[in-house]
Design a protein around this motif. Sequence first.
Motif, PDB file in Angstrom:
ATOM      1  N   PHE A 192       0.853  -1.180   0.000  1.00 10.14           N
ATOM      2  CA  PHE A 192       0.000   0.000   0.000  1.00 10.14           C
ATOM      3  C   PHE A 192       0.894   1.237   0.000  1.00 10.14           C
ATOM      4  O   PHE A 192       1.721   1.404   0.893  1.00 10.14           O
ATOM      5  N   ALA A 193       0.752   2.069  -1.018  1.00 12.83           N
ATOM      6  CA  ALA A 193       1.560   3.282  -1.124  1.00 12.83           C
ATOM      7  C   ALA A 193       0.693   4.514  -0.892  1.00 12.83           C
ATOM      8  O   ALA A 193      -0.417   4.596  -1.416  1.00 12.83           O
ATOM      9  N   ALA A 194       1.182   5.441  -0.098  1.00  8.33           N
ATOM     10  CA  ALA A 194       0.494   6.717   0.113  1.00  8.33           C
ATOM     11  C   ALA A 194       1.395   7.834  -0.380  1.00  8.33           C
ATOM     12  O   ALA A 194       2.572   7.907   0.004  1.00  8.33           O
ATOM     13  N   ILE A 195       0.859   8.667  -1.261  1.00 13.68           N
ATOM     14  CA  ILE A 195       1.616   9.805  -1.792  1.00 13.68           C
ATOM     15  C   ILE A 195       0.983  11.064  -1.233  1.00 13.68           C
ATOM     16  O   ILE A 195      -0.214  11.302  -1.435  1.00 13.68           O
ATOM     17  N   PHE A 196       1.763  11.853  -0.525  1.00  8.99           N
ATOM     18  CA  PHE A 196       1.218  13.056   0.101  1.00  8.99           C
ATOM     19  C   PHE A 196       1.980  14.296  -0.346  1.00  8.99           C
ATOM     20  O   PHE A 196       3.202  14.284  -0.467  1.00  8.99           O
ATOM     21  N   GLY A 197       1.214  15.361  -0.583  1.00  4.17           N
ATOM     22  CA  GLY A 197       1.827  16.631  -0.938  1.00  4.17           C
ATOM     23  C   GLY A 197       0.906  17.756  -0.512  1.00  4.17           C
ATOM     24  O   GLY A 197       0.150  17.626   0.442  1.00  4.17           O
ATOM     25  N   GLY A 198       0.943  18.873  -1.229  1.00  2.00           N
ATOM     26  CA  GLY A 198       0.029  19.971  -0.938  1.00  2.00           C
ATOM     27  C   GLY A 198       0.580  20.969   0.045  1.00  2.00           C
ATOM     28  O   GLY A 198       1.770  20.946   0.399  1.00  2.00           O
ATOM     29  N   ALA A 199      -0.303  21.855   0.495  1.00  4.31           N
ATOM     30  CA  ALA A 199       0.119  23.002   1.297  1.00  4.31           C
ATOM     31  C   ALA A 199      -0.592  23.102   2.645  1.00  4.31           C
ATOM     32  O   ALA A 199      -0.203  23.901   3.488  1.00  4.31           O
ATOM     33  N   LYS A 200      -1.666  22.328   2.830  1.00  5.35           N
ATOM     34  CA  LYS A 200      -2.383  22.367   4.111  1.00  5.35           C
ATOM     35  C   LYS A 200      -1.701  21.375   5.041  1.00  5.35           C
ATOM     36  O   LYS A 200      -2.062  20.202   5.099  1.00  5.35           O
ATOM     37  N   ILE A 201      -0.708  21.857   5.753  1.00  3.83           N
ATOM     38  CA  ILE A 201       0.162  20.941   6.492  1.00  3.83           C
ATOM     39  C   ILE A 201      -0.512  20.401   7.752  1.00  3.83           C
ATOM     40  O   ILE A 201      -0.531  19.197   7.993  1.00  3.83           O
ATOM     41  N   SER A 202      -1.097  21.308   8.536  1.00  5.46           N
ATOM     42  CA  SER A 202      -1.796  20.853   9.739  1.00  5.46           C
ATOM     43  C   SER A 202      -2.943  19.968   9.275  1.00  5.46           C
ATOM     44  O   SER A 202      -3.604  20.278   8.305  1.00  5.46           O
TER      45      SER A 202
END
Length: 389
Positions: A187-197
């Motif tokens: 299972f792979a999760a790719i996370f990015g973006g700008a809403k850190i909290s």
Amino acid sequence: MRSIRDLTLSGRKLLLRADFNVPLEAGRVSDATRIEATLPTIRHAIESGARVICASHLGKPKGKRKPELSLAPVAVELARLLGKPARFADDCVGPEIEKLAERLTPGEVLLLENLRFHAGEEANDLEFARRFAALGDVYVNDAFGAAHRAHASVAAAAGLFAEKGAGLLLEKEVRELSRLLDPEHPFAAIFGGAKISGKIDTLRALSRRADILLIGGGLANHFVRALGLPVGRSLLEEDKVPLAREILDFCKREGKIIALPSDFVVAKSPDDAAGAKTVGIAKIPADAMALDVGQKTLEQFERLLEPAKTILWNGPMGVFEKPPFDRGTKALALLLAESDAVTVVGGGESVAAVREAGVAEKFTHVSTGGGASLEFLSGASLPGIEALS
Ligand code: ADP
Ligand code: MG
């Protein structure tokens, strides 16, 4: 949790909580995606002979009547999409609205005014919930995007109905996202973006379940800092760096794969397309911002994703609104579209990027709920779903 399909609707007043929180421009709906997502539920209700009363919030009027946040344009768009009239009520509670609801004939649709014009909505106020619930005989929630909020129309009001259930959209979201609570591995999760909290907390929860974690976007800067490397003027919530450190340590201890970008596309600002250049992870200049992942990173991510049977993606890899910083996000969208794994994408901007790339249909599931899907995937129970059980 029952489904709208299990409820007797014929001739009854169906109070339907939908997510019509759509963008407006010059008094018109500029993107009807959210309305379209709930059409199957509304059509089912109409065909079942229900008297359909739709309710939603829109924007943040904070308990005050704000004409620019009226749902009136949504009624126009809803009627157009349904190909039949949708009446509009200029409030969502009260004796006048009850009369309008009472007069509906089977198959007729009424849209109520913005729930958040009343402070009781966000306060989950029981008295407001009672007045709202008085409008219907049966209750259905299809607003997955609002299911993580304990607000009156999704929580307290739902509790007042004996007969209630999930709309087709909410049901589908729960079914598809539940697969990721017990995923096929790797299972792979790719996370990015700008809403850190919020996002980084979900990442921590997911690191327990995932085998492969790939980090990009503004989120990656926090992991770069956690390694003691400079990030220049990149997006950074300093207080989240220790959490990034903790996730790195956890993955190392547990033998999980966690990959940061090996290269970044940097520039002075998102508007400095001409100054864009690619640098290694340790080489972000003091006066620059990391605005996208580089080509090497994309190749590395592609290799790491090869064995994955399940892939979750949340958060763009870069500032994809501003070319050339859209390359990483677009490339990832195309890569996942070609994958044979179960592929799920969530998050407002990530979903927008996938649609822009024209590959949304190639994903197993495109989640409509940003914050709600993250909370669900963290393993939290959502008030709006709890209230239906
Ligand atoms: P989602 O809506 O998919 O959950 P977020 O709301 O967390 O994603 O973040 C989306 C935003 O992240 C986009 O508008 C994008 O411009 C921004 N972003 C991505 N990478 C970076 C970065 N390296 N620096 C600053 N902003 C970024
Ligand atoms: Mg977003």
